[in-house]
Each structure stands twice: as structure tokens, then as C-alpha cells.
Design a protein around this motif. Structure first.
Motif, short mmCIF file in Angstrom:
data_model
loop_
_atom_site.label_atom_id
_atom_site.label_comp_id
_atom_site.label_asym_id
_atom_site.label_seq_id
_atom_site.Cartn_x
_atom_site.Cartn_y
_atom_site.Cartn_z
N ILE A 201 0.63 -1.13 0.04
CA ILE A 201 -0.13 -0.12 -0.06
C ILE A 201 0.97 1.32 0.00
CG2 ILE A 201 -1.48 1.49 1.40
CD1 ILE A 201 -2.81 -1.41 2.43
N VAL A 202 1.87 1.28 0.72
CA VAL A 202 2.85 2.42 0.78
C VAL A 202 4.11 2.60 -0.02
CG1 VAL A 202 1.74 2.73 3.14
CG2 VAL A 202 3.96 1.60 3.00
N ASP A 203 4.20 1.57 -0.90
CA ASP A 203 5.38 1.28 -1.74
C ASP A 203 6.49 1.29 -0.99
OD1 ASP A 203 3.62 1.44 -4.05
OD2 ASP A 203 3.76 3.49 -4.16
N GLY A 204 6.47 0.33 0.25
CA GLY A 204 7.66 0.41 1.36
C GLY A 204 8.70 -0.85 0.95
N ALA A 205 9.60 -0.77 1.59
CA ALA A 205 10.79 -1.64 1.69
C ALA A 205 10.83 -2.28 2.95
CB ALA A 205 12.06 -0.87 1.11
N VAL A 206 11.05 -3.74 2.96
CA VAL A 206 11.34 -4.36 4.18
C VAL A 206 12.60 -4.15 4.75
CG1 VAL A 206 10.62 -6.45 5.71
CG2 VAL A 206 9.32 -5.75 3.89
N LEU A 207 12.81 -3.47 5.99
CA LEU A 207 14.34 -3.35 6.50
C LEU A 207 14.60 -4.45 7.41
CD1 LEU A 207 14.33 0.31 7.17
CD2 LEU A 207 14.90 -0.66 5.10
N GLY A 208 13.53 -5.34 7.97
CA GLY A 208 13.86 -6.30 8.71
C GLY A 208 12.86 -6.74 9.39
N GLY A 209 12.76 -7.94 10.11
CA GLY A 209 11.56 -8.69 10.50
C GLY A 209 10.58 -9.33 9.55
N ALA A 210 11.27 -9.61 8.24
CA ALA A 210 10.38 -10.35 7.24
C ALA A 210 9.50 -11.39 7.41
CB ALA A 210 11.31 -10.46 6.09
N GLU A 211 9.93 -11.94 8.64
CA GLU A 211 9.28 -13.33 8.84
C GLU A 211 7.99 -13.01 9.50
OE1 GLU A 211 11.45 -16.05 11.15
OE2 GLU A 211 12.89 -16.49 9.66
N GLY A 212 7.69 -11.67 9.90
CA GLY A 212 6.39 -11.33 10.63
C GLY A 212 5.63 -10.75 9.57
N LEU A 213 5.73 -10.82 8.40
CA LEU A 213 4.95 -9.87 7.40
C LEU A 213 3.55 -10.43 7.39
CD1 LEU A 213 7.22 -9.27 4.47
CD2 LEU A 213 6.46 -7.75 6.01
N ASP A 214 3.39 -11.82 7.63
CA ASP A 214 1.88 -12.41 7.64
C ASP A 214 1.23 -11.82 8.80
OD1 ASP A 214 1.66 -13.91 5.50
OD2 ASP A 214 2.49 -15.81 6.36
N LYS A 215 1.72 -11.30 9.79
CA LYS A 215 0.78 -10.89 11.02
C LYS A 215 -0.03 -9.95 10.61
CE LYS A 215 4.54 -12.09 14.23
NZ LYS A 215 5.45 -11.82 15.23
N SER A 216 -1.08 -9.99 11.44
CA SER A 216 -2.26 -8.85 11.17
C SER A 216 -2.14 -7.55 11.92
CB SER A 216 -3.61 -9.10 11.72
OG SER A 216 -3.91 -10.59 10.86
N LEU A 217 -2.22 -6.50 11.12
CA LEU A 217 -2.13 -4.84 12.08
C LEU A 217 -3.62 -4.85 12.72
CD1 LEU A 217 -1.35 -2.14 12.00
CD2 LEU A 217 -2.15 -1.61 9.66
N GLY A 218 -3.52 -4.44 13.88
CA GLY A 218 -4.77 -4.15 14.67
C GLY A 218 -5.03 -2.86 14.47
N LYS A 219 -3.81 -1.98 14.67
CA LYS A 219 -4.30 -0.34 14.71
C LYS A 219 -2.81 -0.01 14.29
CE LYS A 219 -3.15 0.85 19.34
NZ LYS A 219 -3.81 1.34 20.66
N PHE A 220 -2.96 1.45 13.64
CA PHE A 220 -1.80 2.22 13.67
C PHE A 220 -1.70 3.48 14.60
CE2 PHE A 220 -4.47 3.75 10.36
CZ PHE A 220 -4.43 5.17 10.23
N VAL A 221 -0.62 3.64 15.08
CA VAL A 221 -0.32 4.69 15.80
C VAL A 221 0.51 5.83 15.24
CG1 VAL A 221 0.53 5.67 18.03
CG2 VAL A 221 -0.54 3.37 18.05
#
Length: 444
Positions: free
Chosen positions: A87-107
Motif C-alpha cells: 500500500i505504501v510502496d515500502g521496503a522491508v528493512l527487517g523482520g520479514a518473517e512477521g509480514l503475515d501478522k495482522s495489523l490491529g491499529k496504527f499509531v
């Protein structure tokens, strides 16, 4: 991993079973699957694409295609961190194994660190700039991190993200843009959540009574007595749909007659991801009481009946509105008035309804007229409506701040169809007109 293909399944099904047997997180390779299962790479590639559509695998940036756990539809409003990256055209810098986790909210981290901690919890996403202490603190709290402005993360923070399997993402967008993009995606999910799909209401193939082509009319009679039903899908040895058989098909046939000789061949089918509204339209239009649900290889996934569709549509109407569609937004500024000879809708043309020329968009005006017509029908007869045909005439242009009145008049109403004449007036002038026909799907 060894895989022994079975003679009773197709190569396509062998590959899907192979993928299902893999552990969650396993990497998917076209070449390896083709070798292990003994198929061509082209066949393996097509099967992997179907597995991706079914939610068995997903393609992740910098990782490749991996086996994932299929998501339940009741979590459709939850974005994953992998989706946020896209969505944000981002790059993963670390923690790639957690990409499947759900986003509850953003701060949004536009405050002092001590105050920020109060709002960060596990499963949230901290949107922040180049603030290393905030990055580390968020990860410690179990949250992912989205760094805006194109900034990176320190080596220590990247190691921390990898150890905790919590993604740290970098985007070149500013904080406001990133927050707007994510909020829009969540809002779209809320709208999608109320769209009922065939897979949500169908009777699965394992719970469905089926007949084989080599069976006889006598077998059909025995199945009718056992189940109380009279319509059955007919499948081959690979569970692929080859026909439908009903009481109409077996009339006059001898008990020894084979089912594949009397069945209706090449029946109309529907996919599992088809909306229930589309399936309902198909059933009404074709006069079908039962629809088989199949995949791209014609394998039977289940069935839906007209009763299933009606109950499903009744259920979804009882659910609260959890996201406004474009139609909702267009109608929001119009008021409904009951008149002696029917109903009228009064409202003002807003800037959002106009084209670049300052005149009302034809699409908006068409939506207003069709929704007014639907309302006129529903005042007389309950049920769901599907637009069948519509002829529109735009006589004079409308512009910003014009106050208009939309008057639908019911011309004809039967058990299955309604016809409505719709006029749009600006003062005493007729500015638009439509003749609309809609299909009715009766509620039980």
C-alpha cells in the motif's frame, strides 16, 4: 519431502495436495514442485497461481512465494504487514518473517516517546520518522514500525526486528500520506466485509450428495428416498462436474438407464468467490433452483440452492452498515419526501458530483435515478433488486448548487420484474429522464 502421486487425482490436484501438505512458511519453487510431483513447470506454475488465489500461498517481497495459513473471512477487515508494504510502496528493512501478522491499529508517533508508549501495544503499527529510540521501543512492545520520509533503520534495530519477527518498513511518503493510504485500505476492507460470497453459504462437496455417471436411475430413486432431495450434481471419478440430474430428467426412464444418459450436460456453474447477489441474479434469470460451485478445473466444491441464497441475503441485510459505498455517499445529501402520488427525492448538486466542466456527472445522475427507482419498488414490494435494463435521456445540463427533485413512478410490477419511469426536475424544467427495469428476488 517425498510425494507419491495417486492415480485417482489429476496432476493439478496432486500439486495442490502437495502444497497443502507443506508446513506454513515453506518456500514454494516451481522447479522443485515440478520435479517432486513429476509434472511440467508450466503445470506447476498454473497450480501455484490457483493456490495463491485460494489463499494457500502468498508472494512476499524479498522472500518469494511461501506457504501460508488461509485467512478466515471474518478477519477480512484486518490488514497484514505485507499488505501495508504494498500500500505504501515500502521496503522491508527487517523482520520479514512477521509480514503475515495482522495489523490491529496504527499509531502516529508525533509525540514524546513516554507519551507514545501508552498507545503502542502488540499487533499495532507505529508510523514515525527517523527516531531510533522510538523504533526500538515499538518493537519491544510487540508492534511493527513504518518509517516515513524514506529514512532507514540502524543495524541494531534491524537485528532486533529479525529476532522478534516484527516488520520494520521504510516508505518515501510523508506521515500524513501514509496514514491516509492505510486508513483508506482499512475502510475498503470494511465495505468488502459485508459483501457475501458464494463460499460463505454453500454446502461443501463433502456434505453434498452426488451421483456418478455410471450409476442408474434406480440409484437416483434410492438417493431421493434417503435424502428427500431431487436434484443432484453428477461427477466423474476425479470429482469433476459432468452434469446435473433432476426429477424432470428421469421421467419415463427405466430404472436400469445410466445417469449420464439422462442428465443435463454442461450445467451452469458458479465460482466460490462469486458474490451471492450475482448468483441470485443468475438463478432468477435462468430459472435455476440449484447451482453447482466449481473451481477452474470443473472440480465440484459444493452447491448452493435458491433457499440458501435468499437466507444469505436476508442475513446480510440485518448486519449493520460498516462502510459507506459510493452510492451511499451520493444519496447522503438527498431527502426522501412522500407525496400523494408516490415518493420524491430532493437534494442539491454538490461539487463532488460534478465533472471537470462543473456540470453533474452522468454516472452520478444515473445512480440517483436508479436508486430512486429501486426505492419506489421497495415501497410496494419487499425484496432485493438487480438492475436489468435502463434507458436514460439527459435533456439539460445540471451544475453545482442546483436544487433538483427526482420523481420515480411505478409503471408495472410483477412477481419477478418491476418497471419504473424516473424524471429529474430543476424547478419546472425536466432535465433528465429514465426508463428502468429491475429483477426482483423475493424474500422468504
Amino acid at each position: 519431502m517425498e510425494f507419491t502421486p495417486q492415480d485417482t487425482v489429476t496432476k493439478h490436484e496432486q500439486i495442490l495436495r502437495y502444497i497443502q501438505a507443506l508446513a506454513v512458511g515453506s518456500k514454494i519453487s516451481v522447479r522443485k514442485i515440478a520435479k517432486d510431483v513429476g509434472v511440467s513447470e508450466g503445470t506447476a506454475y498454473r497450480a501455484i497461481k490457483e493456490a495463491e488465489s485460494s489463499g494457500l500461498v502468498a508472494t512476499k517481497e524479498r522472500i518469494g512465494t511461501v506457504r501460508i495459513e488461509p485467512k478466515a473471512r471474518n478477519n477480512i477487515d484486518k490488514l497484514t504487514f505485507a499488505e501495508v508494504v504494498n500500500i505504501v510502496d515500502g521496503a522491508v528493512l527487517g523482520g520479514a518473517e512477521g509480514l503475515d501478522k495482522s495489523l490491529g491499529k496504527f499509531v502516529i508517533g508525533a509525540m514524546q516517546l513516554e507519551a507514545m508508549v501508552k498507545y503502542i501495544d502488540a499487533g499495532s503499527l507505529l508510523i514515525v520518522g527517523n527516531r531510533e529510540r522510538a523504533h526500538a521501543t515499538a518493537l519491544e512492545q510487540g508492534a511493527g514500525v513504518l518509517i516515513t520520509g524514506g529514512f532507514g533503520a540502524s543495524a541494531a534495530v534491524r537485528r532486533q526486528a529479525d529476532e522478534l519477527s516484527l516488520p520494520i518498513i521504510s516508505s518515501s511518503y510523508d506521515t500524513f500520506t501514509v496514514a491516509s493510504l492505510i486508513n483508506r485500505a482499512i475502510y475498503d476492507r470494511l465495505i468488502k466485509k459485508k459483501i457475501l460470497l458464494v463460499e460463505d453459504i454453500m454446502t461443501r462437496s463433502g456434505d453434498t450428495d452426488v451421483l456418478k455417471g455410471q450409476m442408474t436411475v434406480a440409484d437416483w430413486n434410492a438417493t431421493v428416498e434417503r435424502t428427500g432431495h431431487s436434484r443432484f450434481p453428477v461427477v466423474d471419478e476425479y470429482q469433476r462436474l459432468i452434469g446435473m440430474v433432476t426429477s424432470k430428467d428421469v421421467v419415463g426412464a427405466s430404472p436400469e438407464e445410466r445417469i449420464d444418459k439422462v442428465m443435463t450436460k454442461n450445467p451452469i456453474t458458479v465460482g466460490a468467490r462469486t458474490s451471492v447477489a450475482s448468483a441470485a441474479h443468475m438463478m432468477v434469470w435462468e430459472g435455476i433452483e440449484q447451482l453447482p460451485v466449481t473451481d477452474s478445473s470443473r472440480k465440484l466444491l459444493g452447491i448452493i440452492s435458491r433457499q440458501d441464497v435468499l437466507k444469505g441475503m436476508q442475513f446480510i441485510q440485518k448486519q449493520p452498515q460498516i462502510g459507506e459505498t459510493i452510492e451511499d455517499l451520493i444519496l447522503a445529501s438527498f431527502e426522501e419526501d412522500r407525496e400523494t402520488d408516490g415518493v420524491a427525492f430532493r437534494g442539491t448538486i454538490t461539487p463532488q458530483m460534478t465533472s471537470s466542466l462543473g456540470t453533474v456527472s452522468e454516472g452520478v445522475l444515473t445512480t440517483l435515478m436508479s436508486q430512486a427507482a429501486f426505492r419506489a419498488i421497495k415501497l410496494v414490494k419487499k425484496g432485493d433488486l438487480v438492475l436489468d435494463s435502463m434507458s436514460t435521456f439527459f435533456l439539460k445540463p445540471l451544475q453545482i448548487d442546483n436544487e433538483i427533485v427526482i420523481r420515480p413512478q411505478l409503471i408495472e410490477l410483477s412477481r419477478k420484474f418491476g418497471k419504473v419511469d424516473v424524471e429529474v426536475h430543476l424547478g419546472a424544467s425536466l432535465v433528465a429522464k429514465a426508463i428502468l427495469t429491475a429483477q426482483l428476488i423475493d424474500q422468504m
